[in-house]
Design an enzyme around this catalytic site. Structure first.
Site, PDB file in Angstrom:
ATOM      1  N   ASP A 193      56.804  28.267  36.153  1.00 12.29           N
ATOM      2  CA  ASP A 193      57.388  28.601  37.617  1.00 12.29           C
ATOM      3  C   ASP A 193      57.972  28.874  37.717  1.00 12.29           C
ATOM      4  OD1 ASP A 193      54.691  27.992  39.674  1.00 12.29           O
ATOM      5  OD2 ASP A 193      56.336  26.971  39.948  1.00 12.29           O
ATOM      6  N   ILE A 226      61.762  26.151  44.239  1.00 10.64           N
ATOM      7  CA  ILE A 226      63.139  25.113  44.801  1.00 10.64           C
ATOM      8  C   ILE A 226      62.759  23.584  45.754  1.00 10.64           C
ATOM      9  CG2 ILE A 226      65.286  24.591  46.246  1.00 10.64           C
ATOM     10  CD1 ILE A 226      64.726  28.000  46.731  1.00 10.64           C
ATOM     11  N   HIS A 227      63.201  22.624  44.477  1.00 12.33           N
ATOM     12  CA  HIS A 227      62.700  20.846  45.456  1.00 12.33           C
ATOM     13  C   HIS A 227      63.786  20.518  45.594  1.00 12.33           C
ATOM     14  CE1 HIS A 227      58.370  21.330  44.532  1.00 12.33           C
ATOM     15  NE2 HIS A 227      58.716  22.212  42.885  1.00 12.33           N
ATOM     16  N   ARG A 228      63.726  19.313  45.839  1.00 13.73           N
ATOM     17  CA  ARG A 228      64.586  18.021  46.748  1.00 13.73           C
ATOM     18  C   ARG A 228      65.224  17.756  45.215  1.00 13.73           C
ATOM     19  NH1 ARG A 228      62.011  14.781  51.043  1.00 13.73           N
ATOM     20  NH2 ARG A 228      61.607  12.819  50.402  1.00 13.73           N
ATOM     21  N   GLU A 254      57.456  33.195  39.049  1.00  6.42           N
ATOM     22  CA  GLU A 254      57.880  33.992  40.347  1.00  6.42           C
ATOM     23  C   GLU A 254      58.519  34.758  40.417  1.00  6.42           C
ATOM     24  OE1 GLU A 254      56.745  31.202  40.835  1.00  6.42           O
ATOM     25  OE2 GLU A 254      54.750  30.804  42.544  1.00  6.42           O
ATOM     26  N   GLU A 260      65.593  17.291  55.781  1.00  8.38           N
ATOM     27  CA  GLU A 260      64.163  18.052  55.688  1.00  8.38           C
ATOM     28  C   GLU A 260      64.210  19.831  56.772  1.00  8.38           C
ATOM     29  OE1 GLU A 260      62.669  19.346  53.953  1.00  8.38           O
ATOM     30  OE2 GLU A 260      62.611  17.840  51.726  1.00  8.38           O
TER      31      GLU A 260
HETATM   32 MN    MN Z   1      53.636  28.843  41.998  1.00  3.95          MN
END
Ligand code: MN
Length: 493
Positions: free
Chosen positions: A167, A170-172, A234, A290
């Site tokens: 997987d 994009i995360h913080r 993805e 955010e």
């Molecule tokens: Mn996913």
């Protein structure tokens, strides 16, 4: 619309943009990555939900970053829909369709050898005594009250410890110490499910963060279920977009794969049973700006990546964004458009003409659906299309329905439809009490008695379409077709 520079990585994306007027700027003025860099870009090109004044403008490269002589920082690559369209080689109205096709034609990523991966030209191992993430990478602190420096455009990539399926999301990511980064997950995210599986087995989860890649990867990474269910890699969508598999490389220090052409890769492990207070170094109570336009609150017990290595290209570029900028609208919104088009086209072929997730809706919370009622039998299908849109993307809050003669990319025209083709008491449909998204501050029990928990919302349909049997009363004024260039040479409509 096709461009002569093929885009395969961040550097070719920049070369592509240089072909156009006003898409890319560089500055040699030394900038402080702590608050100043984002402060500049707020005025130059952030747009989105950023506090006014802001505007749509070029991507901006800072050639001189104070304290980091080896790095340049790029911000705002995707903060205009027009620019995204140029980078992906289609008209900006066609982006949702292009992404939908890319899902249908997905191509799985492939592995290349380490010596052919530009992202590993320079290697810094965390086992070295002088390794310090804070001195190595110029992660910007976006406002003076943020919890710390954040990586905002990192492609986090890991494998399910049980199935081996991958997987990317994009995360913080907040720098917490010399080799620690906190990683905030909205509940249910796929990488968090992998992390929890590893933790339950008492094991760390190897992970890579690839920064500065082909923008096709950045947008493809933002698909969510049900279009990309748990276990769906993805990166295959980016492969479909470019007609060529994304190239991966094995990490130098962890058992995980990274994007081979990235500018920078952080390799590490999500540590089991260990979390930190996100603002432990500043105590501000805040995280970072955010996408809804507010600064997120610092979370407690946030999972931590223990960094094992940083690798990068020679003359590296660190890519960043402002969370509240239009970059988010494009990253999240274009996949949402594609997901809605995919769902409505299967269920109601030919009825939904196009979908737009506009800037003030952050890409996640608002969709405008343009429909064409072809016969009396299509009356009411517009509301079915809205229900399908909610099913296609769970975080969607408001759906606006407009007819085929309304320009869904022009919000003034949408507002006109709402003015003359909408009556509040009969054209507003409430679906209260549905789980949506925690970063919209109105989705809270304190805001509404129908909300039982934070992150629950009232989904709402605004039906601004003309009832089929009244269509003859709603014809827009018809102007004569003319050749304006006879009067104004070179005029293009
Ligand atoms: Mn996913």
């Amino acid at each position: 619309m096709s461009h002569t520079v093929p885009v395969t990585d961040l550097r070719s994306a920049i070369e592509c943009l240089k072909q156009y007027e006003g898409e890319y700027l560089e500055t040699n003025e030394p900038v402080n990555p702590e608050a100043e860099l984002s402060g500049v870009y707020r005025y130059v090109g952030a747009g989105g939900t950023v506090a006014r004044p802001t505007r749509t403008g070029p991507a901006l490269m800072f050639n001189a970053v104070k304290g980091y002589p080896d790095f340049r920082v790029l911000i705002g690559l995707l903060s205009s829909r027009q620019r995204v369209a140029r980078l992906l080689g289609v008209a900006k109205e066609e982006l949702g369709f292009l992404l939908k096709q890319s899902v249908d034609k997905a191509i799985a990523p492939v592995l290349v050898t380490n010596d052919s991966a530009p992202c590993q030209e320079v290697i810094h191992l965390a086992s070295s005594p002088d390794f310090d993430l804070r001195k190595l990478l110029p992660a910007p602190t976006n406002t003076p009250e943020d919890a710390g420096p954040y990586f905002t455009m990192g492609m986090a990539y890991a494998a399910d410890p049980e199935t081996g399926e991958h997987d990317v999301t994009i995360h913080r990511l907040c720098v917490q110490g010399k080799d620690e980064i906190s990683m905030y997950f909205v509940p249910g995210r796929h990488l968090d499910q992998f992390r929890i599986k590893a933790e339950q087995a008492g094991k760390p989860l190897p992970i890579t963060i690839s920064i500065g890649v082909d923008p096709a990867i950045e947008i493809g990474a933002c698909f969510e279920p049900p279009t990309t269910p748990l276990g769906y890699d993805e990166l295959a969508i980016a492969g479909g977009l470019r007609g060529k598999a994304v190239e991966l490389v094995n990490g130098v220090a962890v058992d995980a794969r990274a994007i081979a052409h990235a500018e920078v890769v952080i390799e590490g492990e999500l540590v089991p049973n260990y979390g930190v207070q996100e603002d432990q170094n500043t105590g501000t109570g805040k995280a970072m700006p955010e996408f809804p336009g507010y600064t997120g609150e610092a979370k407690s017990n946030v999972p931590v990546i223990k960094v094992k290595a940083v690798t990068h290209r020679r003359e590296p570029i660190l890519q960043t964004c402002i969370g509240a900028s239009d970059e988010h609208t494009n990253l999240a919104g274009i996949p949402t458009e594609a997901s809605i088009l995919g769902m409505t086209e299967r269920a109601l072929p030919g009825f939904v003409l196009n979908v737009h997730c506009p800037s003030p809706g952050t890409g996640k919370y608002v969709a405008v659906l343009q429909v064409k009622k072809r016969s009396a039998n299509d009356e009411g299908r517009q509301r079915q299309a809205a229900l399908l849109a909610f099913a296609a993307f769970s975080e969607l809050k408001h759906v606006f329905l407009v007819d085929e003669d309304v320009d869904l990319f022009d919000l003034s025209d949408v507002m006109w439809a709402m003015t003359t083709r909408y009556q509040g008491d009969v054209d507003t449909i409430f679906v209260p009490g549905v789980r949506c998204h925690p970063l919209d501050p109105s989705q809270d029990p304190a805001f509404s008695p129908s909300i039982r928990d934070h992150g629950i919302s009232c989904k709402t349909i605004y039906d601004c379409t003309v009832p089929y049997k009244l269509k003859h009363n709603f014809e827009r004024s018809k102007f004569m077709e003319v050749d304006v260039s006879r009067f104004i040479p070179g005029f293009k409509p």
